[in-house]
Design an enzyme around this catalytic site. Sequence first.
Site, PDB file in Angstrom:
ATOM      1  N   HIS A 330       0.828  -1.219   0.000  1.00 56.42           N
ATOM      2  CA  HIS A 330       0.000   0.000   0.000  1.00 56.42           C
ATOM      3  C   HIS A 330       0.861   1.269   0.000  1.00 56.42           C
ATOM      4  CE1 HIS A 330       0.546  -0.405   4.473  1.00 56.42           C
ATOM      5  NE2 HIS A 330       0.546   0.929   4.414  1.00 56.42           N
ATOM      6  N   ASP A 363       0.180  -7.707   1.222  1.00 62.12           N
ATOM      7  CA  ASP A 363       0.559  -6.306   1.484  1.00 62.12           C
ATOM      8  C   ASP A 363       2.077  -6.159   1.519  1.00 62.12           C
ATOM      9  OD1 ASP A 363       0.166  -3.614   1.840  1.00 62.12           O
ATOM     10  OD2 ASP A 363      -0.113  -3.740   4.024  1.00 62.12           O
ATOM     11  N   SER A 446       4.816   2.397   7.920  1.00 63.76           N
ATOM     12  CA  SER A 446       4.495   1.232   7.083  1.00 63.76           C
ATOM     13  C   SER A 446       5.706   0.796   6.269  1.00 63.76           C
ATOM     14  CB  SER A 446       3.342   1.564   6.131  1.00 63.76           C
ATOM     15  OG  SER A 446       2.155   1.799   6.865  1.00 63.76           O
TER      16      SER A 446
END
Length: 603
Positions: A330, A363, A446
Amino acid sequence: MASDPASGVSGPASGVASGPASGVASGPASGAVSDPATPSEPVPAPRVPLVKPPAAPSPGADPSGEAPPPPAEPSGAAPAPAGTAPQAEPAPDATAPAASGPAAAAPGAAPPHEGAVPAGYAPGPQTPHGAGREGAAGPLHAPDEYRTPPYGGPGPWAPAPPVQRPAYGAPAPAGPPSAAPAPAAPPPGAPPHVPAQWSQYDPWSAPAAPAHAQPLLGTGRAPGPAARGDGRAGRSRTGLALAGALVFALLSGVLGGAVGAYVERNGGLTTVELPQAAPDAGDRAPDSVAGIAARALPSVVTLHVSGGGAQGTGTGFVIDKRGHILTNHHVVDSADGDGDITVTFSGGETASATLVGGDSGYDLAVVRVRGVRSLTPLTLGDSDGVRVGDPVVAIGAPFDLQNTVTSGIISAKGRPITAGGEKGDGSDVSYVDALQTDAPINPGNSGGPLLDAQARVIGINSAIRAADSGSGIDDGQSGSIGLGFAIPVNQGRRVAEELINTGRATHPVIGVSLDMEFSGDGARVADEAQDGGASVTPGGPAAKAGIRPGDVITRVDGERVRSGEELIVKIRAHRPGDELRLTVRRGGGESARTLTLGSSADG
């Protein structure tokens, strides 16, 4: 009155009272001359009139305040030649000159008073002893020169001078005072001088102040309030003293307040120098947070991604020396196609990167930088060996603050989480069998590494549970509440290898369609597929294991399964070809099924 030729004394005009009852002794003004032929009688000293020099009245002046006039010289009278007795002034009513000779005194007249005034002295007005008694012929007893005042005349000592009060005014002239004429020596046999203050001395009365007291020598200052006789100056000085005291107290209070405020604000009146420890050598234990961060930071990068009308920031870390960097899908999803990715290293160097591949179901994504040398990859650990409570360190760029280091522990293992789903068709939903940590993780973390105590990667930070939503780590701007999730590194390593080698990642499958609307306990196999086909793939792993539509899978390798999402997470935690043991409930009874996972590339 006819003169007596035998006595040689004139009549009443002679000025001598006759008879023993007259009580008046013949004075020096009688003009009588003693007869040398009369040896029995004492020869009185002639009384010479004296002229007093102009001076202030004597302190012992008569209380009546009136001084007798000095005897006047007869006009035209020549001074007596030297060696002859002076003639007394005739009485005002005298008609004949006074006779001289020893018979001048009237028979029975009182002898003259002893101790006549010495010649040359100017006695003040006085009353001779016994002068006030009518008919007294003389003193009651012989004069005692050692008698004590106040009774009678004074003794041989001089009377005490009157007290003179200091008077302020013009200072006395500096020169010596004018010399008064020296008094002449008293004639022998003259009666002693009796000061007037001793004639009527009263020891119990207040002394009379002299009319013109001579002032003492002053200092030249103006007379004070006592000399002026009023208290206005004293009151003025008291007022000035009080005003001065009030002003001093006010100034002292202001000064004290200022000093107190300064001391309160600055801690003292001197420069503050705080104690400080000696410089630190800088050595840290390798397993400390500082030691772990020191070894890991050179391999952690910050990613700035733009493309498709979106841009974002995330974190990645170097996994080999060829420039491959692992991160979250993402983070770089917006750069798929013609997007731009910029990599910034911990030292500030930047480089462009290209997308190697990504998988939204896991992911995970891999990017690569070229032309960068001396890259140091991080060591990958074993996430299956992690225990709850192990210390961990998270590194990232939360809110674009690169090289941020936080620490915590492993809070839990095998947390099934899902993230994404913005597309609505489920193709972007990630299913992760995550490691839970309380190390603060925020938007921007992230793709960053989750390290163990040996600075080895055990997870890839991926999502947080925010207080206002259950979305992924970068779907909102909420901060950490201590619920962070990381993809286990064992899964990440497998997916990264597939992405680097083939550009695509494979997913393990069992060959069934699940009823995601089922609210019971477990994962229920749908009656039919979403496209209307069979819910159990013919010839697939599930069909081979005897699983049918409507069966409910309750356990995977003995671990409880509560929903369809949890079953997917459990399956994807394995590689294709791994063998699973399932517990299936059908018609009120449970049975065990064993199958081998198949493989399906994520298209």
